[in-house]
Design an enzyme around this catalytic site. Structure first.
Site, mmCIF file in Angstrom:
data_model
loop_
_atom_site.group_PDB
_atom_site.id
_atom_site.type_symbol
_atom_site.label_atom_id
_atom_site.label_comp_id
_atom_site.label_asym_id
_atom_site.label_seq_id
_atom_site.Cartn_x
_atom_site.Cartn_y
_atom_site.Cartn_z
ATOM 1 N N ASP A 183 -10.708 3.222 4.651
ATOM 2 C CA ASP A 183 -11.081 1.811 4.516
ATOM 3 C C ASP A 183 -12.604 1.644 4.515
ATOM 4 O O ASP A 183 -13.110 0.575 4.185
ATOM 5 C CB ASP A 183 -10.491 0.996 5.684
ATOM 6 C CG ASP A 183 -9.340 0.113 5.226
ATOM 7 O OD1 ASP A 183 -9.205 -0.096 4.003
ATOM 8 O OD2 ASP A 183 -8.581 -0.357 6.087
ATOM 9 N N LYS B 195 0.834 -1.205 0.000
ATOM 10 C CA LYS B 195 0.000 0.000 0.000
ATOM 11 C C LYS B 195 0.871 1.259 0.000
ATOM 12 O O LYS B 195 0.605 2.224 -0.713
ATOM 13 C CB LYS B 195 -0.944 -0.007 1.209
ATOM 14 C CG LYS B 195 -2.044 -1.044 1.062
ATOM 15 C CD LYS B 195 -2.778 -1.340 2.363
ATOM 16 C CE LYS B 195 -3.777 -2.474 2.149
ATOM 17 N NZ LYS B 195 -4.437 -2.924 3.394
ATOM 18 N N GLN C 25 -4.398 -1.510 9.731
ATOM 19 C CA GLN C 25 -4.326 -2.835 9.102
ATOM 20 C C GLN C 25 -4.948 -3.894 10.021
ATOM 21 O O GLN C 25 -4.572 -4.012 11.189
ATOM 22 C CB GLN C 25 -2.855 -3.180 8.797
ATOM 23 C CG GLN C 25 -2.676 -4.481 8.048
ATOM 24 C CD GLN C 25 -3.294 -4.467 6.645
ATOM 25 O OE1 GLN C 25 -3.186 -3.478 5.915
ATOM 26 N NE2 GLN C 25 -3.965 -5.541 6.275
#
Ligand code: NDP
Length: 292
Positions: free
Chosen positions: A121, A54, A98
């Site tokens: 997200d 990422k 994460q």
């Protein structure tokens, strides 16, 4: 193979180029570039790989990334403090925590602490809630489901009025992709581990999204001739003949299904690259919104 290949790698490359151009324009006109903060707790190899990918993708399109690699034994309060600092940091437009977090961490509280405006997200309960309601736009949509819809759109597949079957009901993929299809006026069936006569239900699909995490579970004779198949699954299966000793396959038996479907995504090279492209898109959108 009769089906058209939906090339997620190529589509994602096009999207990343579009984002790169927009980031350049933002730098030129506003003297600012978008910033993404990644929060990694512990030393899980797969999580480290995802975060590294990422960050690299950010660099390639000119987005700044701020890495926070934290010890596995960090306390709930300390982690909350990190998230709050990032919420207050004007250089950060997106915060990515994460998952999975270690067992002693309450991930619901952590995800809920991410500022709504930086929730790239799309996992904040309010963003998910808005996604689940009619005429309420979430600020961000989760990346993998958003990537599935983008693949359909950019392949010229119309969604309205179609029968869509989603295999899987997870918070990360199945549920949100079903909501997105519903908002686009598909008639949606969601299947899960207790669904009866699964092959028969799957055969109804004009659009099939498979997100179960079961290698090649969907056989060719489950697929409605002419259906469009988006395979989200990523499963490692033993392959002693290969260098790594394993290979990646999807939830759909690709060779069989591609004889029947009108179009299909490969694994790898289908949904996977789109997930990261959508994270970049969300980060840029967050930055654009903050500029106003
Ligand atoms: P989860 O394990 O959270 O959810 C799996 C879902 O599939 C559940 O709803 C489960 O049902 C259902 N399911 C499991 N077995 C069966 C079965 N035999 N028949 C019918 N339904 C079944 O997985 P995720 O949603 O997180 O991920 C799904 C797949 O997508 C995985 O392979 C994952 O690696 C991949 N993935 C890929 C991404 C990408 O970027 N390409 C991103 C995220 C995930 P129930 O609810 O009843 O348990």
């Amino acid at each position: 193979m009769g089906a058209n290949l939906i090339d997620g790698k190529a589509i994602a490359a096009t999207i990343r180029q579009e984002i790169h151009n927009e980031v350049d324009a933002m730098r030129e006109h506003h003297g600012k570039v978008p910033g993404l903060a990644t929060v990694l707790v512990g030393a899980r190899k797969d999580s480290q790989t995802y975060v590294r990918m990422k960050k690299r993708a950010c660099e390639e399109v000119g987005i700044r990334s701020f890495g926070h690699d934290l010890p596995a034994d960090i306390s709930q309060d300390e982690l909350l403090e990190v998230v709050r600092d990032l919420n207050a940091n004007p250089e950060v437009d997106g915060i990515l925590v994460q998952l999975p977090l270690p067992d002693h961490i309450d991930d619901e509280e952590i995800l809920g602490a991410v500022s709504l405006e930086k929730d790239v997200d799309g996992f904040h309960p309010l963003n998910i809630g808005r996604l689940s309601m009619k005429r309420r736009d979430p600020l961000f949509v989760p990346c993998t489901p958003k990537g599935c819809i983008e693949l359909l759109d950019r392949s010229g597949v119309s969604i309205e009025g179609k029968r869509a079957v989603v295999l899987g009901r997870s918070n990360i993929v199945g549920l949100p992709v079903a909501m997105l299809l519903l908002h686009r006026n598909a008639t949606v069936t969601i299947c899960h581990s207790r669904t009866q006569d699964l092959p028969e239900v799957v055969r109804q699909a004009d659009i099939l999204i498979a997100a179960v995490g079961r290698p090649e579970m969907v056989r060719g004779d489950w697929v409605n001739p002419g259906a469009v198949v988006i395979d989200v699954g990523v499963n490692a299966v033993d392959d002693p003949g290969s260098e790594r000793g394993y290979r990646l396959v999807g939830d759909v038996a690709f060779d069989e299904a591609s004889e029947v479907a009108a179009a299909i995504t490969p694994v790898p090279g289908g949904v996977g690259p789109m997930t990261i492209a959508m994270l970049l898109r969300n980060t840029l959108d967050g930055a654009l919104r903050r500029i106003g």
